[in-house]
Design a protein around this motif. Structure first.
Motif, PDB file in Angstrom:
ATOM      1  N   MET A   1       1.557   5.420  -2.117  1.00 49.34           N
ATOM      2  CA  MET A   1       1.094   6.536  -2.933  1.00 49.34           C
ATOM      3  C   MET A   1       2.315   7.116  -3.650  1.00 49.34           C
ATOM      4  SD  MET A   1      -1.276   9.666  -1.549  1.00 49.34           S
ATOM      5  CE  MET A   1      -0.217   9.897  -0.144  1.00 49.34           C
TER       6      MET A   1
ATOM      7  N   THR B   1       0.857  -1.191   0.000  1.00 47.18           N
ATOM      8  CA  THR B   1       0.000   0.000   0.000  1.00 47.18           C
ATOM      9  C   THR B   1       0.890   1.236   0.000  1.00 47.18           C
ATOM     10  OG1 THR B   1      -1.706  -1.200   1.230  1.00 47.18           O
ATOM     11  CG2 THR B   1      -1.853   1.195   1.215  1.00 47.18           C
TER      12      THR B   1
ATOM     13  N   LYS C   1      -2.137   5.564  -6.572  1.00 48.28           N
ATOM     14  CA  LYS C   1      -2.341   4.964  -5.245  1.00 48.28           C
ATOM     15  C   LYS C   1      -2.516   3.469  -5.430  1.00 48.28           C
ATOM     16  CE  LYS C   1      -4.815   8.679  -2.847  1.00 48.28           C
ATOM     17  NZ  LYS C   1      -6.069   9.027  -2.169  1.00 48.28           N
TER      18      LYS C   1
ATOM     19  N   LYS D   1      -3.577   0.078  -2.983  1.00 49.32           N
ATOM     20  CA  LYS D   1      -4.086  -0.364  -1.678  1.00 49.32           C
ATOM     21  C   LYS D   1      -4.168  -1.885  -1.692  1.00 49.32           C
ATOM     22  CE  LYS D   1      -6.703   0.264   2.177  1.00 49.32           C
ATOM     23  NZ  LYS D   1      -5.944   0.073   3.377  1.00 49.32           N
TER      24      LYS D   1
ATOM     25  N   THR E   1      -1.059  13.683  -6.195  1.00 44.54           N
ATOM     26  CA  THR E   1      -1.087  12.219  -6.213  1.00 44.54           C
ATOM     27  C   THR E   1      -1.124  11.731  -7.650  1.00 44.54           C
ATOM     28  OG1 THR E   1      -2.224  12.160  -4.089  1.00 44.54           O
ATOM     29  CG2 THR E   1      -2.343  10.177  -5.458  1.00 44.54           C
TER      30      THR E   1
ATOM     31  N   GLU F   1       3.673  10.419  -5.623  1.00 47.49           N
ATOM     32  CA  GLU F   1       3.321  11.840  -5.728  1.00 47.49           C
ATOM     33  C   GLU F   1       4.387  12.605  -6.495  1.00 47.49           C
ATOM     34  OE1 GLU F   1       0.977  12.898  -1.701  1.00 47.49           O
ATOM     35  OE2 GLU F   1       3.089  12.382  -1.411  1.00 47.49           O
TER      36      GLU F   1
ATOM     37  N   THR G   1       1.856   3.971   2.743  1.00 52.99           N
ATOM     38  CA  THR G   1       0.732   4.533   3.496  1.00 52.99           C
ATOM     39  C   THR G   1       0.070   3.537   4.448  1.00 52.99           C
ATOM     40  OG1 THR G   1      -0.723   4.102   1.618  1.00 52.99           O
ATOM     41  CG2 THR G   1       0.245   6.299   1.774  1.00 52.99           C
TER      42      THR G   1
END
Length: 135
Positions: free
Chosen positions: A28, A26, A43, A45, A40, A30, A77
């Motif tokens: 992100m 998980t 992402k 997850k 962002t 950027e 994250t």
């Protein structure tokens, strides 16, 4: 330095560890041009693509913002596949285009490749609190 890149996708290769060890799941990605305002770009997850020994996967940039960035960072994250907070992988590559020709080389023990128009450029990598920053 005033180099900016349009990142179209990126690829991560997991490290040489068994399934359910400290592979990322998980995070992100950027981009920024001033280290203050971050956009962002992607992402992930509970991603299972990298949960195993030397696995590689390419991730498209999901952001609709078609902007070039000078700084790219990857922020873990949530916990990794071993439910710890280590950020560990073997390699990361960014694919995209420079906003002008790429004719420089940066030498450092912490490097990543940005491949654009059949040219390979090196960029710095810094790690701070499980956040990788690429300049």
């Amino acid at each position: 330095q005033n180099y900016h890149a349009y990142i179209h996708h990126y690829s991560i290769r997991s490290y040489n560890g068994p399934r359910n060890s400290i592979h990322p799941k998980t995070w992100m990605l950027e981009g920024s041009n001033d280290k203050i305002h971050w956009v962002t770009l992607d992402k992930q997850k509970d991603c299972d693509y990298l949960n195993g020994k030397n696995l590689s996967h390419a991730f498209p940039i999901m952001s609709e913002n078609n902007q070039a960035y000078q700084i790219i960072r990857l922020c873990q994250t949530d916990f990794n596949c071993a439910n710890s907070d280590f950020l560990c992988f073997k390699s990361i590559e960014f694919y995209g285009d420079w906003d002008y020709s790429c004719d420089f080389y940066v030498g450092n023990q912490n490097e990543a490749n940005l491949i654009s128009n059949n040219k390979t450029c090196k960029i710095y990598i810094y790690c701070l609190n499980n956040i990788l920053i690429f300049i």
